[in-house]
Design a protein around this motif. Structure first.
Motif, PDB file in Angstrom:
ATOM      1  N   GLY A  67      21.975  61.118  44.898  1.00  0.00           N
ATOM      2  CA  GLY A  67      20.858  60.192  45.162  1.00  0.00           C
ATOM      3  C   GLY A  67      19.816  60.105  44.515  1.00  0.00           C
ATOM      4  N   GLN A  68      19.323  61.391  43.887  1.00  0.00           N
ATOM      5  CA  GLN A  68      18.270  61.160  42.837  1.00  0.00           C
ATOM      6  C   GLN A  68      18.628  60.511  41.516  1.00  0.00           C
ATOM      7  OE1 GLN A  68      16.149  65.283  44.301  1.00  0.00           O
ATOM      8  NE2 GLN A  68      16.353  65.080  42.087  1.00  0.00           N
ATOM      9  N   LEU A  69      19.895  61.121  40.963  1.00  0.00           N
ATOM     10  CA  LEU A  69      20.115  60.305  39.646  1.00  0.00           C
ATOM     11  C   LEU A  69      20.622  58.910  40.114  1.00  0.00           C
ATOM     12  CD1 LEU A  69      22.448  63.464  38.949  1.00  0.00           C
ATOM     13  CD2 LEU A  69      20.359  63.067  37.563  1.00  0.00           C
ATOM     14  N   ALA A  70      21.129  58.600  40.918  1.00  0.00           N
ATOM     15  CA  ALA A  70      21.860  57.008  40.877  1.00  0.00           C
ATOM     16  C   ALA A  70      20.661  56.112  40.910  1.00  0.00           C
ATOM     17  CB  ALA A  70      22.714  56.983  42.229  1.00  0.00           C
ATOM     18  N   ARG A  71      19.604  56.805  41.825  1.00  0.00           N
ATOM     19  CA  ARG A  71      18.442  55.817  42.293  1.00  0.00           C
ATOM     20  C   ARG A  71      17.430  55.819  40.996  1.00  0.00           C
ATOM     21  NH1 ARG A  71      16.930  58.744  45.951  1.00  0.00           N
ATOM     22  NH2 ARG A  71      14.967  59.694  44.761  1.00  0.00           N
ATOM     23  N   THR A  72      17.310  56.783  40.184  1.00  0.00           N
ATOM     24  CA  THR A  72      16.209  57.088  39.346  1.00  0.00           C
ATOM     25  C   THR A  72      16.765  56.601  37.813  1.00  0.00           C
ATOM     26  OG1 THR A  72      15.318  58.915  40.705  1.00  0.00           O
ATOM     27  CG2 THR A  72      14.410  58.325  38.459  1.00  0.00           C
ATOM     28  N   LEU A  73      17.962  56.623  37.646  1.00  0.00           N
ATOM     29  CA  LEU A  73      18.537  56.511  36.100  1.00  0.00           C
ATOM     30  C   LEU A  73      18.277  55.201  35.572  1.00  0.00           C
ATOM     31  CD1 LEU A  73      20.094  57.657  33.758  1.00  0.00           C
ATOM     32  CD2 LEU A  73      22.290  57.082  34.765  1.00  0.00           C
ATOM     33  N   ILE A  99      32.746  56.589  30.246  1.00  0.00           N
ATOM     34  CA  ILE A  99      33.906  55.757  30.067  1.00  0.00           C
ATOM     35  C   ILE A  99      34.974  56.096  31.049  1.00  0.00           C
ATOM     36  CG2 ILE A  99      36.029  55.224  28.532  1.00  0.00           C
ATOM     37  CD1 ILE A  99      33.930  55.657  26.328  1.00  0.00           C
ATOM     38  N   LEU A 100      35.349  57.396  31.510  1.00  0.00           N
ATOM     39  CA  LEU A 100      36.437  57.981  32.263  1.00  0.00           C
ATOM     40  C   LEU A 100      36.152  57.899  33.795  1.00  0.00           C
ATOM     41  CD1 LEU A 100      37.127  60.982  29.933  1.00  0.00           C
ATOM     42  CD2 LEU A 100      38.660  59.030  30.276  1.00  0.00           C
ATOM     43  N   LEU A 101      34.978  58.082  34.154  1.00  0.00           N
ATOM     44  CA  LEU A 101      34.707  58.290  35.685  1.00  0.00           C
ATOM     45  C   LEU A 101      35.352  57.197  36.535  1.00  0.00           C
ATOM     46  CD1 LEU A 101      33.478  59.856  37.961  1.00  0.00           C
ATOM     47  CD2 LEU A 101      31.302  58.281  37.665  1.00  0.00           C
ATOM     48  N   PRO A 102      35.376  56.024  36.580  1.00  0.00           N
ATOM     49  CA  PRO A 102      35.787  54.982  37.340  1.00  0.00           C
ATOM     50  C   PRO A 102      37.327  54.994  37.495  1.00  0.00           C
ATOM     51  CG  PRO A 102      34.133  53.848  36.398  1.00  0.00           C
ATOM     52  CD  PRO A 102      34.201  55.328  35.650  1.00  0.00           C
ATOM     53  N   ALA A 103      37.996  55.284  36.010  1.00  0.00           N
ATOM     54  CA  ALA A 103      39.461  55.284  35.974  1.00  0.00           C
ATOM     55  C   ALA A 103      40.063  56.629  36.690  1.00  0.00           C
ATOM     56  CB  ALA A 103      39.813  55.196  34.735  1.00  0.00           C
ATOM     57  N   ALA A 134      34.509  51.771  57.282  1.00  0.00           N
ATOM     58  CA  ALA A 134      34.685  52.994  56.876  1.00  0.00           C
ATOM     59  C   ALA A 134      35.897  53.012  55.957  1.00  0.00           C
ATOM     60  CB  ALA A 134      35.079  53.934  58.001  1.00  0.00           C
ATOM     61  N   GLY A 135      37.083  52.075  56.271  1.00  0.00           N
ATOM     62  CA  GLY A 135      38.120  51.975  55.416  1.00  0.00           C
ATOM     63  C   GLY A 135      38.064  51.468  53.905  1.00  0.00           C
ATOM     64  N   GLN A 136      36.840  50.902  53.836  1.00  0.00           N
ATOM     65  CA  GLN A 136      36.617  50.314  52.405  1.00  0.00           C
ATOM     66  C   GLN A 136      35.363  51.154  51.571  1.00  0.00           C
ATOM     67  OE1 GLN A 136      35.266  46.231  53.268  1.00  0.00           O
ATOM     68  NE2 GLN A 136      36.860  45.891  54.588  1.00  0.00           N
ATOM     69  N   ARG A 137      34.775  52.365  52.355  1.00  0.00           N
ATOM     70  CA  ARG A 137      33.724  52.891  51.668  1.00  0.00           C
ATOM     71  C   ARG A 137      34.539  53.526  50.374  1.00  0.00           C
ATOM     72  NH1 ARG A 137      31.623  55.385  57.439  1.00  0.00           N
ATOM     73  NH2 ARG A 137      30.414  53.489  57.847  1.00  0.00           N
ATOM     74  N   ALA A 138      35.260  54.132  50.319  1.00  0.00           N
ATOM     75  CA  ALA A 138      35.929  54.926  49.033  1.00  0.00           C
ATOM     76  C   ALA A 138      35.977  53.772  47.794  1.00  0.00           C
ATOM     77  CB  ALA A 138      37.135  55.473  49.196  1.00  0.00           C
ATOM     78  N   GLU A 139      36.488  52.681  48.066  1.00  0.00           N
ATOM     79  CA  GLU A 139      36.697  51.666  47.119  1.00  0.00           C
ATOM     80  C   GLU A 139      35.223  50.954  46.480  1.00  0.00           C
ATOM     81  OE1 GLU A 139      40.578  51.615  48.546  1.00  0.00           O
ATOM     82  OE2 GLU A 139      38.536  51.638  49.530  1.00  0.00           O
ATOM     83  N   ARG A 140      34.177  51.221  47.697  1.00  0.00           N
ATOM     84  CA  ARG A 140      32.983  50.446  47.196  1.00  0.00           C
ATOM     85  C   ARG A 140      32.206  51.789  46.562  1.00  0.00           C
ATOM     86  NH1 ARG A 140      28.837  47.060  51.155  1.00  0.00           N
ATOM     87  NH2 ARG A 140      27.491  46.340  49.444  1.00  0.00           N
ATOM     88  N   THR A 141      32.337  52.804  46.872  1.00  0.00           N
ATOM     89  CA  THR A 141      31.867  54.109  45.990  1.00  0.00           C
ATOM     90  C   THR A 141      32.174  53.786  44.444  1.00  0.00           C
ATOM     91  OG1 THR A 141      31.796  55.588  47.741  1.00  0.00           O
ATOM     92  CG2 THR A 141      31.581  56.560  45.804  1.00  0.00           C
ATOM     93  N   ILE A 142      33.374  53.581  44.287  1.00  0.00           N
ATOM     94  CA  ILE A 142      34.078  53.189  42.842  1.00  0.00           C
ATOM     95  C   ILE A 142      33.147  52.089  42.257  1.00  0.00           C
ATOM     96  CG2 ILE A 142      35.797  53.026  41.390  1.00  0.00           C
ATOM     97  CD1 ILE A 142      37.357  54.497  43.434  1.00  0.00           C
ATOM     98  N   ALA A 143      33.224  51.132  43.085  1.00  0.00           N
ATOM     99  CA  ALA A 143      32.575  49.597  42.678  1.00  0.00           C
ATOM    100  C   ALA A 143      31.103  49.937  42.410  1.00  0.00           C
ATOM    101  CB  ALA A 143      32.653  48.794  43.809  1.00  0.00           C
ATOM    102  N   PHE A 144      30.551  50.609  43.115  1.00  0.00           N
ATOM    103  CA  PHE A 144      29.057  51.190  42.847  1.00  0.00           C
ATOM    104  C   PHE A 144      28.845  51.657  41.472  1.00  0.00           C
ATOM    105  CE2 PHE A 144      25.562  53.982  42.957  1.00  0.00           C
ATOM    106  CZ  PHE A 144      24.403  53.113  43.473  1.00  0.00           C
ATOM    107  N   THR A 191      30.754  51.607  39.053  1.00  0.00           N
ATOM    108  CA  THR A 191      31.210  50.915  37.851  1.00  0.00           C
ATOM    109  C   THR A 191      30.160  49.735  37.529  1.00  0.00           C
ATOM    110  OG1 THR A 191      33.728  51.148  38.667  1.00  0.00           O
ATOM    111  CG2 THR A 191      32.837  49.256  37.044  1.00  0.00           C
ATOM    112  N   ASP A 192      29.393  49.477  38.540  1.00  0.00           N
ATOM    113  CA  ASP A 192      28.497  48.532  38.571  1.00  0.00           C
ATOM    114  C   ASP A 192      27.324  49.267  37.727  1.00  0.00           C
ATOM    115  OD1 ASP A 192      29.940  46.336  39.769  1.00  0.00           O
ATOM    116  OD2 ASP A 192      28.871  46.452  41.614  1.00  0.00           O
TER     117      ASP A 192
END
Length: 395
Positions: A225-231, A287-291, A322-332, A334-335
């Motif tokens: 939470g700290q890193l994603a919000r502040t980076l 580079i590697l994380l989303p893949a 709930a069934g879409q949260r994992a994909e949305r995490t990856i999309a978040f 990636t964005d």
């Protein structure tokens, strides 16, 4: 979640305004009065080293010597050279001011000295290092990325084998970690983005690997939470000391998390890309994380879905089925990566690094298979799987 776990963080944390000025007192309590100060030429040029030196003087202490010739990708030879200098000058402690390369170099020096040896290679082997002679050690991170100030891991390059050697031992942890806002405010946006994403990967892999545990999860989830919000904030406004401190503490939390659980396939392949192709570690993580997350998706769907809460916040988590949260995490993620790339030129493909050729894939894949991090990745990966991931992130 493993049925049995261990967690250890003996490092004392000094965090906040003028934390540097407390270093002399901390060394004195450890019986140390003649420190060897380690850093790199870049930090010496921008005045960061001078800031630390002034803080030491204010506390009635001066470094016996300041060694600033540590390269971005430090090596066994550099470690051995510094250990010899330490003995020659009669030093009794180490202060490392820098990013992962400087702090890991100091850990390597400590290994050589504590074992009364002369070559870091003599200490090779995971978690087999005895305590030996205690060398008081203060780590002052200047990036919010590696988390090395709170980990039992040291990564040092072996140029002869083109392998980044990993050393693991609780005895590698610094006695003191100093988080001071003055240490990261001069970090350029491009490096801020790369090292910050590295810290985010630490938290994500720590929270999903096979050795995750309740305590490491707590550290990792808070760090996310700290890193994603502040980076994005610190990339845009590097002088924002409040945001810089949030990042520094997030990086430390992520480091403590993975030091007590582990990482995974992102790091296994990333270490290999660094050793074989000299790709900067933070760039490789980016580079590697989303893949790799897509590769792990079937195994980690539920856990990735849970991470959306910590990364994106409660509103996005609640509005996502709930069934879409994992994909949305990856999309978040990636964005977020694309936002950082647009701001700084952070590479999102291997081609963009300019350091990797397709003919390197075989060596990278084989090196990754021998990396300890691959053992605890939630989904088993073989040679062909790694090649497929490399192809996916090529361009």
């Amino acid at each position: 979640m493993s049925a049995y776990y261990e967690f250890k963080l003996p490092t004392k944390i000094l965090s906040g305004v003028e934390a540097l000025e407390h270093i002399p007192h901390e060394l004195n309590t450890l019986g140390a009065f003649r420190p060897l100060l380690l850093s790199d030429e870049g930090l010496e040029k921008v005045g960061t080293v001078a800031t630390v030196q002034a803080a030491l003087v204010q506390g009635g202490m001066t470094a016996v010597e300041t060694f600033c010739q540590i390269p971005p990708d430090s090596s066994i030879q550099v470690v051995n050279r510094i250990a010899a200098l330490y003995r020659q000058l009669g030093c009794d402690s180490l202060i490392a001011v820098g990013g992962g390369s400087v702090i890991d170099t100091a850990k390597g020096v400590g290994m050589v000295l504590s074992q009364a040896g002369h070559d870091l290679l003599d200490a090779a082997g995971a978690e087999v290092l005895p305590r030996g002679e205690h060398v008081p050690f203060v780590a002052v991170p200047t990036t919010a990325g590696t988390g090395s100030e709170a980990t039992l891991v040291a990564v040092v390059n072996n140029p002869e084998t083109k392998v980044k050697m990993e050393f693991l031992s609780y005895h590698l942890l610094p006695d003191v970690a100093v988080l001071d806002p003055r240490m990261t405010e001069t970090l350029p946006p491009r490096i801020t983005a790369s090292t910050g994403f590295d810290a985010l990967v630490h938290a994500i892999e720590a929270a999903t690997c096979l050795q995750r545990n309740p305590v490491s999860d707590s550290f990792a989830e808070k760090a996310m939470g700290q890193l994603a919000r502040t980076l994005p904030i610190v990339v845009r406004s590097g002088k924002d000391r409040k945001a810089r401190m949030v990042m520094a503490n997030g990086s430390l939390l992520a480091g403590a998390a993975f030091s007590n659980s582990m990482v995974g396939l992102v790091h296994a392949i990333g270490h290999a890309l660094g050793g074989v192709c000299r790709v900067a570690h933070g760039d490789a993580m980016t580079i590697l994380l989303p893949a790799v997350m897509k590769y792990n998706l079937d195994t980690c769907r539920e856990r990735y879905g849970e991470l959306l809460l910590y990364l994106a916040g409660p509103e996005i988590y609640a509005e996502t089925p709930a069934g879409q949260r994992a994909e949305r995490t990856i999309a978040f993620l990636t964005d977020l990566r694309q936002e950082l790339s647009d701001l700084t030129g952070l590479p999102t493909t291997l081609t963009a690094t300019g350091k990797v050729k397709k003919e390197d894939f075989d060596a990278v894949a084989r090196t990754a298979l021998n990396d300890g991090a691959i053992i605890v990745n939630p989904a088993q990966a073989d040679y062909e799987d790694i090649l497929a991931i490399l192809e996916e992130v090529w361009a």
